[in-house]
Structure formats: structure tokens, C-alpha cells
Scaffold this motif. Structure first.
Motif, mmCIF file in Angstrom:
data_model
loop_
_atom_site.group_PDB
_atom_site.id
_atom_site.type_symbol
_atom_site.label_atom_id
_atom_site.label_comp_id
_atom_site.label_asym_id
_atom_site.label_seq_id
_atom_site.Cartn_x
_atom_site.Cartn_y
_atom_site.Cartn_z
ATOM 1 N N PRO A 1 -7.527 -8.773 5.570
ATOM 2 C CA PRO A 1 -7.191 -9.939 6.384
ATOM 3 C C PRO A 1 -7.385 -11.268 5.666
ATOM 4 O O PRO A 1 -6.819 -12.272 6.077
ATOM 5 N N ASN A 2 -8.130 -11.293 4.575
ATOM 6 C CA ASN A 2 -8.424 -12.560 3.898
ATOM 7 C C ASN A 2 -7.606 -12.797 2.639
ATOM 8 O O ASN A 2 -7.870 -13.744 1.913
ATOM 9 N N ASP A 3 -6.611 -11.938 2.345
ATOM 10 C CA ASP A 3 -5.897 -12.116 1.077
ATOM 11 C C ASP A 3 -4.671 -13.014 1.169
ATOM 12 O O ASP A 3 -3.985 -13.234 0.186
ATOM 13 N N GLY A 4 -4.379 -13.550 2.349
ATOM 14 C CA GLY A 4 -3.288 -14.505 2.477
ATOM 15 C C GLY A 4 -1.932 -13.892 2.742
ATOM 16 O O GLY A 4 -0.977 -14.598 3.028
ATOM 17 N N VAL A 5 -1.803 -12.568 2.642
ATOM 18 C CA VAL A 5 -0.537 -11.892 2.917
ATOM 19 C C VAL A 5 -0.557 -11.479 4.387
ATOM 20 O O VAL A 5 -1.534 -10.875 4.845
ATOM 21 N N PRO A 6 0.498 -11.802 5.137
ATOM 22 C CA PRO A 6 0.523 -11.409 6.544
ATOM 23 C C PRO A 6 0.303 -9.898 6.707
ATOM 24 O O PRO A 6 0.762 -9.105 5.884
ATOM 25 N N ILE A 7 -0.372 -9.533 7.777
ATOM 26 C CA ILE A 7 -0.718 -8.129 8.024
ATOM 27 C C ILE A 7 0.523 -7.246 8.049
ATOM 28 O O ILE A 7 0.538 -6.173 7.448
ATOM 29 N N TYR A 8 1.595 -7.701 8.727
ATOM 30 C CA TYR A 8 2.789 -6.855 8.808
ATOM 31 C C TYR A 8 3.368 -6.600 7.409
ATOM 32 O O TYR A 8 3.853 -5.503 7.123
ATOM 33 N N LEU A 9 3.292 -7.602 6.518
ATOM 34 C CA LEU A 9 3.805 -7.412 5.152
ATOM 35 C C LEU A 9 2.917 -6.465 4.351
ATOM 36 O O LEU A 9 3.411 -5.718 3.504
ATOM 37 N N GLN A 10 1.623 -6.496 4.607
ATOM 38 C CA GLN A 10 0.738 -5.547 3.948
ATOM 39 C C GLN A 10 1.113 -4.120 4.336
ATOM 40 O O GLN A 10 1.160 -3.226 3.488
ATOM 41 N N ILE A 11 1.426 -3.927 5.624
ATOM 42 C CA ILE A 11 1.846 -2.603 6.086
ATOM 43 C C ILE A 11 3.164 -2.218 5.425
ATOM 44 O O ILE A 11 3.303 -1.117 4.887
ATOM 45 N N VAL A 12 4.134 -3.131 5.428
ATOM 46 C CA VAL A 12 5.444 -2.871 4.816
ATOM 47 C C VAL A 12 5.269 -2.493 3.344
ATOM 48 O O VAL A 12 5.801 -1.478 2.879
ATOM 49 N N ASN A 13 4.532 -3.300 2.604
ATOM 50 C CA ASN A 13 4.365 -3.057 1.170
ATOM 51 C C ASN A 13 3.682 -1.727 0.889
ATOM 52 O O ASN A 13 4.071 -0.998 -0.028
ATOM 53 N N GLN A 14 2.685 -1.397 1.675
ATOM 54 C CA GLN A 14 1.971 -0.150 1.440
ATOM 55 C C GLN A 14 2.807 1.074 1.803
ATOM 56 O O GLN A 14 2.775 2.080 1.094
ATOM 57 N N VAL A 15 3.597 0.980 2.879
ATOM 58 C CA VAL A 15 4.476 2.101 3.216
ATOM 59 C C VAL A 15 5.550 2.258 2.141
ATOM 60 O O VAL A 15 5.839 3.379 1.707
#
Length: 129
Positions: A7-21
Motif C-alpha cells: 500500500p505504500n509503494d505509490g502504485v494503485p492497488i488495482y494496478l498491483q493486482i493487474v501487474n501481478q496477474v
């Protein structure tokens, strides 16, 4: 499916999910046809708003990484990700950039890196035999 959020890395949560999937699909850890967790299940697991997961799934669907089947869930696209090769190359490019930066700091030439890569490739190929 293992997803870790920062949550603190500046990347929106939804994009973190997208990138990891995308990474999981590109790396083969999520095979074509595999069902993703439901929006509700993933949002509960990740402790995020269901709308966040829904937005990530929409982005993945628009990118062709996943396909929604009415009333039965969301699945990794049967053909695999059209971005899979591009995503793998992007991941390797990042790692190569880091290697080159480190080599420059150690005064190691690109020619030496290429030679070392060839040597390591030979070793790895010998181990596979």
C-alpha cells in the motif's frame, strides 16, 4: 494465486493486482483455462474493496489476459495472454538493466558480461542433459 500488495509503494492497488496477474500468466504460473478467484473472495483475501478487484479484472479482460464467462467466473484466456511474450521480455529487460548498471559500477565491460552469459548458458545446458 499469490498476490502481495504494497500500500505504500505509490502504485494503485488495482494496478498491483493487474501487474501481478500478468506476471503469473506470463511466467506460466497461471495456465490458460485456470479460474481466478471470485471478486469477493479475492477482495476478502487481500483486504481490499471489491470494486478494486473488479477494476483489476476489467483491465485484465480488456488486455486479453482473462476472459469472463457469464455466471461461471473469470478464467485465464484459453490462448494465454497476448502480452505473455512481451511481458516476459519486459521483465527480462528490467533485470538486464539492473545487471548492466551493476556491471558499470564494478567496471565490467559488456563484452565480459556477454562472455559470462555464454559460459553460464553452457553450464546450464550441460546440467539439463
Amino acid at each position: 494465486m499469490q498476490i502481495r500488495l504494497s500500500p505504500n509503494d505509490g502504485v494503485p492497488i488495482y494496478l498491483q493486482i493487474v501487474n501481478q496477474v500478468k506476471y503469473l500468466v506470463a511466467s506460466g504460473r497461471l495456465a490458460p483455462g485456470v479460474e481466478l478467484p471470485s471478486i469477493r473472495a479475492l477482495s476478502e483475501k487481500l483486504l481490499v474493496n471489491p470494486n478494486t478487484v473488479a477494476r483489476a479484472y476489467r483491465e485484465l479482460e480488456l488486455a486479453g489476459v482473462v476472459a469472463k464467462r457469464r455466471t461461471s467466473g473469470t478464467y485465464v484466456s484459453a490462448t494465454g495472454s497476448p502480452l505473455a511474450r512481451r511481458e516476459r521480455l519486459r521483465i527480462l529487460t528490467e533485470r538486464i538493466d539492473a545487471l548492466l548498471a551493476e556491471a558499470m559500477q564494478m567496471n565490467i565491460s559488456t563484452a565480459e558480461i556477454v562472455e559470462l552469459l555464454q559460459q553460464r548458458d553452457e553450464v546450464m545446458n550441460a546440467l539439463e542433459r
